[in-house]
Design a protein around this motif. Structure first.
Motif, PDB file in Angstrom:
ATOM      1  N   GLY A  46       0.841  -1.097   0.089  1.00  0.00           N
ATOM      2  CA  GLY A  46      -0.079   0.002  -0.052  1.00  0.00           C
ATOM      3  C   GLY A  46       0.894   1.263   0.134  1.00  0.00           C
ATOM      4  O   GLY A  46       0.578   2.148  -0.825  1.00  0.00           O
ATOM      5  N   LEU A  47       1.918   1.359   0.585  1.00  0.00           N
ATOM      6  CA  LEU A  47       2.883   2.463   0.638  1.00  0.00           C
ATOM      7  C   LEU A  47       3.507   2.482  -0.727  1.00  0.00           C
ATOM      8  O   LEU A  47       3.648   3.662  -1.218  1.00  0.00           O
ATOM      9  CB  LEU A  47       3.873   2.112   1.809  1.00  0.00           C
ATOM     10  CG  LEU A  47       3.530   2.585   3.534  1.00  0.00           C
ATOM     11  CD1 LEU A  47       4.586   2.037   4.301  1.00  0.00           C
ATOM     12  CD2 LEU A  47       3.313   3.804   3.522  1.00  0.00           C
ATOM     13  N   VAL A  48       3.837   1.660  -1.315  1.00  0.00           N
ATOM     14  CA  VAL A  48       4.338   1.797  -2.293  1.00  0.00           C
ATOM     15  C   VAL A  48       3.602   2.155  -3.531  1.00  0.00           C
ATOM     16  O   VAL A  48       3.827   3.130  -4.242  1.00  0.00           O
ATOM     17  CB  VAL A  48       4.918   0.220  -3.123  1.00  0.00           C
ATOM     18  CG1 VAL A  48       5.354   0.385  -4.459  1.00  0.00           C
ATOM     19  CG2 VAL A  48       6.083  -0.131  -2.306  1.00  0.00           C
ATOM     20  N   TYR A  49       2.226   1.817  -3.610  1.00  0.00           N
ATOM     21  CA  TYR A  49       1.432   2.395  -4.489  1.00  0.00           C
ATOM     22  C   TYR A  49       0.675   3.760  -4.127  1.00  0.00           C
ATOM     23  O   TYR A  49       0.546   4.629  -5.125  1.00  0.00           O
ATOM     24  CB  TYR A  49       0.045   1.284  -4.592  1.00  0.00           C
ATOM     25  CG  TYR A  49       0.284   0.187  -5.327  1.00  0.00           C
ATOM     26  CD1 TYR A  49       0.264   0.397  -6.824  1.00  0.00           C
ATOM     27  CD2 TYR A  49       0.521  -1.045  -4.897  1.00  0.00           C
ATOM     28  CE1 TYR A  49       0.167  -0.754  -7.681  1.00  0.00           C
ATOM     29  CE2 TYR A  49       0.762  -2.167  -5.665  1.00  0.00           C
ATOM     30  CZ  TYR A  49       0.697  -2.044  -7.105  1.00  0.00           C
ATOM     31  OH  TYR A  49       0.823  -3.209  -7.843  1.00  0.00           O
ATOM     32  N   VAL A  96       5.394   2.191  -9.751  1.00  0.00           N
ATOM     33  CA  VAL A  96       4.831   0.850 -10.268  1.00  0.00           C
ATOM     34  C   VAL A  96       4.429   0.904 -11.647  1.00  0.00           C
ATOM     35  O   VAL A  96       4.677  -0.186 -12.221  1.00  0.00           O
ATOM     36  CB  VAL A  96       3.518   0.880  -9.092  1.00  0.00           C
ATOM     37  CG1 VAL A  96       2.904  -0.368  -9.293  1.00  0.00           C
ATOM     38  CG2 VAL A  96       4.215   1.195  -7.683  1.00  0.00           C
ATOM     39  N   ALA A  97       3.573   1.875 -12.139  1.00  0.00           N
ATOM     40  CA  ALA A  97       3.241   1.764 -13.599  1.00  0.00           C
ATOM     41  C   ALA A  97       4.358   1.517 -14.606  1.00  0.00           C
ATOM     42  O   ALA A  97       4.139   0.654 -15.487  1.00  0.00           O
ATOM     43  CB  ALA A  97       2.385   3.040 -13.758  1.00  0.00           C
ATOM     44  N   ALA A  98       5.477   2.186 -14.206  1.00  0.00           N
ATOM     45  CA  ALA A  98       6.534   2.176 -15.182  1.00  0.00           C
ATOM     46  C   ALA A  98       7.042   0.942 -14.975  1.00  0.00           C
ATOM     47  O   ALA A  98       7.629   0.016 -16.073  1.00  0.00           O
ATOM     48  CB  ALA A  98       7.712   3.153 -14.932  1.00  0.00           C
ATOM     49  N   MET A  99       7.322   0.259 -13.784  1.00  0.00           N
ATOM     50  CA  MET A  99       7.659  -1.196 -13.568  1.00  0.00           C
ATOM     51  C   MET A  99       6.651  -2.212 -14.541  1.00  0.00           C
ATOM     52  O   MET A  99       7.384  -3.324 -14.915  1.00  0.00           O
ATOM     53  CB  MET A  99       7.975  -1.488 -12.140  1.00  0.00           C
ATOM     54  CG  MET A  99       9.028  -0.691 -11.591  1.00  0.00           C
ATOM     55  SD  MET A  99       9.334  -1.086  -9.827  1.00  0.00           S
ATOM     56  CE  MET A  99       8.674  -2.355  -9.461  1.00  0.00           C
ATOM     57  N   ALA A 100       5.747  -1.972 -14.221  1.00  0.00           N
ATOM     58  CA  ALA A 100       4.698  -2.872 -14.797  1.00  0.00           C
ATOM     59  C   ALA A 100       4.570  -3.099 -16.452  1.00  0.00           C
ATOM     60  O   ALA A 100       4.600  -3.927 -17.074  1.00  0.00           O
ATOM     61  CB  ALA A 100       3.329  -2.476 -14.325  1.00  0.00           C
TER      62      ALA A 100
END
Length: 61
Positions: free
Chosen positions: A16-19, A26-30
Motif C-alpha cells: 500500500g505504501l509503494v502504491y 509502479v506503473a513504469a515497472m509494470a
C-alpha cells in the motif's frame, strides 16, 4: 497462524505504501515487466525468497 496473518498484514502495508507514494514508478515497472527475461524474474524471485526466509530465521532464532 497469528504470525502468518501478521506477515500478510505487513505485506499489505508495504504494498500500500509503494502504491500510495510512487504510483508512477509502479506503473513504469509494470510496463517493463513483459520485456524482462523470465530467467531474470526467476532469479529475483529466488533471491527475494531466500532473503525473506533468512530474515525470518534470524528474527525467530
Amino acid at each position: 497462524m497469528q504470525d502468518f496473518l501478521t506477515g500478510i498484514a505487513f505485506f499489505l502495508i508495504i504494498e500500500g505504501l509503494v502504491y500510495a507514494l510512487a504510483p508512477s514508478v509502479v506503473a513504469a515497472m509494470a510496463k517493463r515487466l513483459p520485456e524482462t527475461p523470465q530467467s531474470q524474474l526467476r532469479v529475483f524471485g529466488v533471491v527475494s525468497l531466500a532473503l525473506g526466509v533468512g530474515l525470518v530465521w534470524l528474527l525467530r532464532g
